[in-house]
Structures are given as structure tokens and as C-alpha cells.
Write a protein that holds these residues in place. Structure first.
Motif, PDB file in Angstrom:
ATOM      1  N   PHE A 322       0.845  -1.200   0.000  1.00  0.00           N
ATOM      2  CA  PHE A 322       0.000   0.000   0.000  1.00  0.00           C
ATOM      3  C   PHE A 322       0.880   1.250   0.000  1.00  0.00           C
ATOM      4  N   GLY A 323       1.880   1.268   0.873  1.00  0.00           N
ATOM      5  CA  GLY A 323       2.811   2.389   0.881  1.00  0.00           C
ATOM      6  C   GLY A 323       3.608   2.480  -0.400  1.00  0.00           C
ATOM      7  N   GLY A 324       3.915   1.318  -1.007  1.00  0.00           N
ATOM      8  CA  GLY A 324       4.631   1.316  -2.275  1.00  0.00           C
ATOM      9  C   GLY A 324       3.829   1.964  -3.390  1.00  0.00           C
ATOM     10  N   VAL A 325       2.529   1.660  -3.451  1.00  0.00           N
ATOM     11  CA  VAL A 325       1.667   2.279  -4.464  1.00  0.00           C
ATOM     12  C   VAL A 325       1.619   3.788  -4.261  1.00  0.00           C
ATOM     13  N   ASN A 326       1.535   4.214  -3.004  1.00  0.00           N
ATOM     14  CA  ASN A 326       1.509   5.654  -2.727  1.00  0.00           C
ATOM     15  C   ASN A 326       2.780   6.329  -3.230  1.00  0.00           C
ATOM     16  N   GLY A 327       3.922   5.722  -2.958  1.00  0.00           N
ATOM     17  CA  GLY A 327       5.187   6.294  -3.413  1.00  0.00           C
ATOM     18  C   GLY A 327       5.292   6.335  -4.922  1.00  0.00           C
ATOM     19  N   LEU A 328       4.806   5.275  -5.581  1.00  0.00           N
ATOM     20  CA  LEU A 328       4.842   5.243  -7.047  1.00  0.00           C
ATOM     21  C   LEU A 328       3.948   6.320  -7.652  1.00  0.00           C
ATOM     22  N   LEU A 329       2.772   6.536  -7.054  1.00  0.00           N
ATOM     23  CA  LEU A 329       1.884   7.593  -7.546  1.00  0.00           C
ATOM     24  C   LEU A 329       2.498   8.971  -7.324  1.00  0.00           C
ATOM     25  N   LEU A 330       3.062   9.178  -6.145  1.00  0.00           N
ATOM     26  CA  LEU A 330       3.651  10.474  -5.798  1.00  0.00           C
ATOM     27  C   LEU A 330       4.776  10.831  -6.765  1.00  0.00           C
ATOM     28  N   THR A 331       5.661   9.870  -7.040  1.00  0.00           N
ATOM     29  CA  THR A 331       6.815  10.160  -7.892  1.00  0.00           C
ATOM     30  C   THR A 331       6.492  10.008  -9.375  1.00  0.00           C
ATOM     31  N   GLY A 332       5.695   9.007  -9.734  1.00  0.00           N
ATOM     32  CA  GLY A 332       5.416   8.743 -11.143  1.00  0.00           C
ATOM     33  C   GLY A 332       4.624   9.842 -11.817  1.00  0.00           C
ATOM     34  N   SER A 333       3.703  10.448 -11.089  1.00  0.00           N
ATOM     35  CA  SER A 333       2.897  11.514 -11.697  1.00  0.00           C
ATOM     36  C   SER A 333       3.764  12.709 -12.083  1.00  0.00           C
ATOM     37  N   ARG A 334       4.904  12.880 -11.397  1.00  0.00           N
ATOM     38  CA  ARG A 334       5.763  14.037 -11.678  1.00  0.00           C
ATOM     39  C   ARG A 334       6.482  13.907 -13.015  1.00  0.00           C
ATOM     40  N   ILE A 335       6.802  12.697 -13.437  1.00  0.00           N
ATOM     41  CA  ILE A 335       7.484  12.573 -14.731  1.00  0.00           C
ATOM     42  C   ILE A 335       6.544  12.969 -15.861  1.00  0.00           C
ATOM     43  N   TYR A 336       5.249  12.631 -15.736  1.00  0.00           N
ATOM     44  CA  TYR A 336       4.274  13.053 -16.746  1.00  0.00           C
ATOM     45  C   TYR A 336       4.067  14.563 -16.695  1.00  0.00           C
ATOM     46  N   PHE A 337       4.023  15.108 -15.468  1.00  0.00           N
ATOM     47  CA  PHE A 337       3.853  16.551 -15.301  1.00  0.00           C
ATOM     48  C   PHE A 337       5.009  17.302 -15.966  1.00  0.00           C
ATOM     49  N   VAL A 338       6.238  16.870 -15.689  1.00  0.00           N
ATOM     50  CA  VAL A 338       7.411  17.547 -16.249  1.00  0.00           C
ATOM     51  C   VAL A 338       7.455  17.362 -17.760  1.00  0.00           C
ATOM     52  N   GLY A 339       7.120  16.148 -18.239  1.00  0.00           N
ATOM     53  CA  GLY A 339       7.096  15.903 -19.673  1.00  0.00           C
ATOM     54  C   GLY A 339       6.106  16.802 -20.393  1.00  0.00           C
ATOM     55  N   ALA A 340       4.937  17.023 -19.785  1.00  0.00           N
ATOM     56  CA  ALA A 340       3.940  17.910 -20.385  1.00  0.00           C
ATOM     57  C   ALA A 340       4.391  19.366 -20.310  1.00  0.00           C
ATOM     58  N   ARG A 341       5.060  19.731 -19.226  1.00  0.00           N
ATOM     59  CA  ARG A 341       5.550  21.106 -19.078  1.00  0.00           C
ATOM     60  C   ARG A 341       6.617  21.423 -20.132  1.00  0.00           C
ATOM     61  N   ARG A 356      -5.584  23.069  -4.433  1.00  0.00           N
ATOM     62  CA  ARG A 356      -4.759  22.121  -3.687  1.00  0.00           C
ATOM     63  C   ARG A 356      -3.270  22.229  -3.992  1.00  0.00           C
ATOM     64  N   LYS A 357      -2.888  22.924  -5.081  1.00  0.00           N
ATOM     65  CA  LYS A 357      -1.480  23.058  -5.500  1.00  0.00           C
ATOM     66  C   LYS A 357      -0.832  21.692  -5.726  1.00  0.00           C
ATOM     67  N   THR A 358      -1.589  20.779  -6.316  1.00  0.00           N
ATOM     68  CA  THR A 358      -1.075  19.449  -6.666  1.00  0.00           C
ATOM     69  C   THR A 358      -1.245  19.236  -8.168  1.00  0.00           C
ATOM     70  N   PRO A 359      -0.430  18.365  -8.776  1.00  0.00           N
ATOM     71  CA  PRO A 359      -0.561  18.097 -10.221  1.00  0.00           C
ATOM     72  C   PRO A 359      -1.738  17.167 -10.500  1.00  0.00           C
ATOM     73  N   LEU A 360      -2.943  17.666 -10.277  1.00  0.00           N
ATOM     74  CA  LEU A 360      -4.160  16.854 -10.322  1.00  0.00           C
ATOM     75  C   LEU A 360      -4.353  16.131 -11.653  1.00  0.00           C
ATOM     76  N   PRO A 361      -4.251  16.801 -12.823  1.00  0.00           N
ATOM     77  CA  PRO A 361      -4.461  16.073 -14.082  1.00  0.00           C
ATOM     78  C   PRO A 361      -3.462  14.932 -14.279  1.00  0.00           C
ATOM     79  N   SER A 362      -2.213  15.154 -13.904  1.00  0.00           N
ATOM     80  CA  SER A 362      -1.201  14.108 -14.041  1.00  0.00           C
ATOM     81  C   SER A 362      -1.523  12.923 -13.138  1.00  0.00           C
ATOM     82  N   LEU A 363      -1.994  13.190 -11.935  1.00  0.00           N
ATOM     83  CA  LEU A 363      -2.367  12.112 -11.013  1.00  0.00           C
ATOM     84  C   LEU A 363      -3.559  11.325 -11.536  1.00  0.00           C
ATOM     85  N   VAL A 364      -4.571  12.036 -12.038  1.00  0.00           N
ATOM     86  CA  VAL A 364      -5.740  11.352 -12.601  1.00  0.00           C
ATOM     87  C   VAL A 364      -5.332  10.510 -13.811  1.00  0.00           C
TER      88      VAL A 364
END
Length: 495
Positions: A322-341, A356-364
Motif C-alpha cells: 500500500f505504501g509502495g503504491v503511494n510512493g509510485l503515484l507520488l513520484t510517477g505523476s511528476r514525470i508526466y507533469f514535467v514531460g507535459a511542461r 490544492r497546489k497538486t498536479p491533479l491532471p497528471s495524477l488522474v
């Protein structure tokens, strides 16, 4: 895909975050990702992602390939040392190139947009969503395991339902608040470390009682086959995977020049100690034959030594994943965010929630991809296709580190390792990549084909800037729709 933004020179794009400048302190009201991740959070991100399900499941594979308990312990130690060398190299990369995105950012800065896009493509299509789906399914399996016997595993449908709930819930947490996401990571990392401490202390108690028969003649039967040892290293390194994931959120790390290397130096040695100690405890509790006969070593360990408290082990694995999935979501969404930026993915993915100041579209986006892979019949096989890609990407990043030493010697390097370390690590990455090709040529060929399929996608989506008006209008309409739906806007730059 973006239009004109994707055409620019990668070095010019990366320069603002590749010059050793730290992120701002996050006290302003701009709609942007803020540095909210502390040193403790950084440690729990690294430890929490490394300690997934691997240490509870992988020892069987390492023992089988290495041939003896003694040799398997050497493999686990070598894998830890190797990971530590890589982490130190990434400490230099992360403080030199302070853009989030990890390997993507480093390859972009060193070698330009096309190689970086290919990594982004293969990460987008398979690596991250399948990894998240597999870890979430492991969570579902071990949540249900106490209600079933080892001879009668839980059925697939309830496992996938629980996996979907896990991914969806953690996406909500990460979308709501970075602080809450790091708190979840802190709690579940502590839980999984405590579970492993239970295993280690139980093993120490058994050693004090004289239960050393399984460790006598520890090197008897050790494999002398270089290929088998290399594959054992592959399995061990899989369990150590995640030591470089804090680099994916560098922009959100408080005082990254100090906290990134500190988190690395604290986390990786801690994991090495835990992994080697846990394996010693496994051998104290089980003979090599018994360990080879089980697919869930921690559960078998609990059944043999913990009595009525044996349920702790499957629950611990569930908490760990469960904690592993959380870490993967937290870090993985950022590569998509940066790639789109940068312009390598649709602009809408680089939007940030206004409230919320979070990368919501990337997380979704990450959540939807992971949920889709839950329908695959054999997603574990998909990950096998990309074992070699993982080390290819890591090796390319390290090659970029060496290249930048000569191409940009004046670039700020708050942390600078001896050049021998990245050279040794690059040689090992090349060896592991070649061994992956040797051990699984068909899987490698399929993985390479999907990697190269990103080339036409790049030329269509990024390089081709003169797109017809109807395509640009459609993309713009979609971006506006996403902004209204998720109440998000593009990141505001610091004035």
C-alpha cells in the motif's frame, strides 16, 4: 502533444532548472508545485518505495540462482552496495539538475529531446502503470490471504477490486495534498520497517537459542555459473528498486542540496541492513529446501515462528505494498507533469489544481492508466519486457552525468562524486542490460520494439509543429475542458 514548445532546444528548456539553483521557499501564492517534502519525508519515500513486496517474496529467486545461503547473502549485500553507488551518482545529478522527473530530466539535459521522449514514452505506455497495477494487486492478494490457505490462493476478481480501490484512494490522497501524501508514506514506511524488525528480532532470538543448523556449511552448493549469479543480482536489484525515485520530486524537496544527499545516505544503508538481516532470519527459520518451496517466504516464516500471530506477515506485506503504491503515484505523476511542461505530452497534464497546489491532471492520468492495466491477463509479463529498459535508462542517465562533466564543467555541482563511481556504475548497467538481452531475448526484442515505436509518435506529436488548425483547435478545446473539469491552470512562473 504540445506544439511550438516541443521544438525548442532541450538544453535551453532545461537550463532554468539545470544550473544548481534551489526551488523557491514556497511561501508565495503562485499556483505551482511547492517544496513541502522534508528530509524525513524524503527518507520515507526512498525506503517506502524500495521496501515493497520484493523482500517478502524475492529471496526464493535469489537463493535458487545463487545456490546457497552464503552466496545469496553476498548477492543481497552486493546489490545493496551497487544501489548505494548509483544513489550517490544520482545525488550529484539531482543537485546539479534540479528539475523533477528523474531520468527523464537528466537525459533531456544531456542528450536532448528525442532520447528523453523515448524514455517518457516507454514509462507512459508500460513501466509505471504496470508497476503500480502489480504492486496494488499484491496489496489485494495479501489483504485477502489471511482468509485463505497457502494452497488455495484468493480469486482474481476480489484482488483486482481491492487493487482498484487502493489506486483510486491513494490518487485522491495525492490529489488532495502533498502533505497528506507524505504523511501516508511516513506511516506505511514505519509499518513495513516495524514488520521487518519483527522478522529480524525473531531471527536473532532463534540464533541465541542455537538455531544455526541452516547456516552451517553456508556456501555448500554455491553456483559457479556467472550467468546464474548475474540473474540472481537482477532479482536482488529488483527488490532494491526505487533508490532513485526521490529524484522525481526534486522541485518539491525542501533544501534539495542538503536533503537529497542526506536522504540517500540515510535510506540506502538502512535498507541494506534490513534486507541482509531479514534474509539471515529467513535462513534461521527455514532450510534452503523449505525456502525454495514457498512463493511467499514471509508468510511461511510467520507460520513457522509466530504461531497465532502469523497473520501479521500477510498484513505487513499488504501495508508494505500500500505504501509502495503511494510512493509510485507520488513520484510517477511528476514525470508526466514535467514531460507535459516541456511539451512532450498534452499541455493539460502540466496543469496544477488551483486550490490544492497538486498536479491533479497528471495524477488522474496516472490513475486511469494503472486501472486499465488491471484488466490485463498477465501484466507481470509486461514488466519483464522492460527489465532491460530500466537499466538502459539508468545507464543513459549516468552516461549523461559523465558527458556533462566534460561538456559543461562549469555547471554548478553542489554534490560531486569521484568520477570513478559513475564509470563503474555505467559499466555495471551495460553488463546488466546485456545480461537481460541474453537471458530473455524475446522479451527484450518486444520491449525494444515498443520503445522504438515512440519515434514516430515523437515526430508526429512534438517535432511536427505545423499541424492543421483543426488538430490544434481540438487540443485547445480538450485543454479548456480539462481546466474546467478539474479546476486547474498552468503553472505560474516566479517573477
Amino acid at each position: 502533444m504540445a506544439d511550438e514548445k516541443g521544438q525548442g532546444d532541450a538544453q535551453a528548456v532545461a537550463n532554468p532548472v539545470a544550473n544548481g539553483k534551489p526551488a523557491d521557499d514556497g511561501d508565495d501564492d503562485r499556483v505551482a508545485l511547492k517544496p513541502k517534502i522534508s528530509l524525513l519525508n524524503g527518507v520515507t519515500i526512498i525506503v517506502g518505495i524500495i521496501i515493497g513486496s520484493g523482500i517478502f517474496i524475492s529471496p526464493q529467486i535469489v537463493l535458487k540462482l545463487s545456490g546457497s545461503p552464503g552466496m545469496s547473502l553476498i548477492v543481497w549485500t552486493l546489490c545493496g552496495v551497487f544501489s548505494m553507488v548509483g544513489a550517490l551518482c544520482y545525488g550529484e545529478l539531482g543537485t546539479m539538475i534540479t528539475m523533477s522527473g528523474g531520468d527523464y530530466a537528466y537525459i533531456l539535459t544531456a542528450f536532448g529531446p528525442l532520447p528523453a521522449f523515448l524514455l517518457l514514452w516507454v514509462t507512459l505506455v508500460i513501466i509505471r502503470p504496470t508497476a503500480q497495477a502489480v504492486v496494488a494487486m499484491t496489496f489485494g492478494q495479501y489483504i485477502l490471504q489471511p482468509f485463505f490457505s497457502l494452497d488455495c490462493p484468493p480469486p482474481d476478481i476480489p484482488i483486482k477490486i481491492l487493487a482498484a480501490i487502493c489506486i483510486t484512494f491513494l490518487t485522491f490522497v495525492n490529489s488532495y495534498s502533498v502533505k497528506w501524501a507524505t504523511r501516508v508514506q511516513d506511516f506505511f514506511t514505519a509499518a513495513k520497517v516495524l514488520a521487518l524488525i519483527v522478522i529480524i528480532i525473531t531471527g536473532i532470538v532463534q540464533l541465541c537459542r542455537g538455531k544455526t543448523e541452516n547456516l552451517q556449511n553456508a556456501f555448500e552448493g554455491s553456483s559457479s555459473n556467472v550467468g546464474d549469479i548475474a540473474l540472481a543480482m537482477y532479482a536482488g536489484l529488483f527488490a532494491y528498486g526505487g533508490w532513485n525515485y526521490l529524484n522525481y520530486v526534486t522541485e518539491e524537496l525542501k533544501d534539495p542540496f542538503r536533503n537529497l544527499p542526506r536522504a540517500i545516505v540515510i535510506s540506502v544503508p538502512l535498507v541494506i541492513f534490513i534486507y541482509v538481516s531479514a534474509n539471515i532470519s529467513y535462513f534461521v527459520a527455514m532450510s534452503p529446501a523449505e525456502l525454495l518451496a514457498t512463493d511467499a517466504v514471509a508468510v511461511t516464516f510467520g507460520d513457522k515462528l509466530l504461531g497465532v500471530m502469523a497473520w501479521i506477515m500477510p498484513v505487513s506485506v499488504a501495508l508494505s505494498t500500500f505504501g509502495g503504491v503511494n510512493g509510485l503515484l507520488l513520484t510517477g505523476s511528476r514525470i508526466y507533469f514535467v514531460g507535459a511542461r516541456i511539451g512532450h505530452l498534452p499541455e493539460s497534464i502540466a496543469m496544477i489544481s488551483i486550490n490544492r497546489k497538486t498536479p491533479l491532471p497528471s495524477l488522474v492520468f496516472t490513475c486511469i492508466l494503472s486501472l486499465l492495466y488491471l484488466f490485463a491477463q498477465n501484466i507481470g509479463q509486461l514488466i519483464n519486457y522492460f527489465s532491460f529498459v530500466t537499466w538502459l535508462a539508468t545507464g543513459t542517465s549516468i552516461a549523461g552525468q559523465i558527458y556533462l562533466r566534460y561538456k559543461a564543467p562549469d555547471m554548478a555541482r553542489p554534490v560531486k562524486v569521484n568520477i570513478i563511481l559513475p564509470i563503474i556504475f555505467l559499466a555495471a548497467c551495460i553488463f546488466l542490460t546485456i545480461m537481460g538481452v541474453y537471458a530473455a531475448p524475446v522479451d527484450t526484442l518486444i520491449g525494444a520494439a515498443i520503445l522504438l515505436s515512440g519515434v514516430p509518435v515523437y515526430f508526429f506529436g512534438v517535432w511536427w509543429t505545423n499541424k492543421p488548425t483543426w488538430i490544434l483547435s481540438a487540443v485547445q478545446s480538450f485543454t479548456i475542458w480539462m481546466q474546467k473539469l478539474l479546476h486547474c491552470v498552468a503553472e505560474e512562473k516566479e517573477e
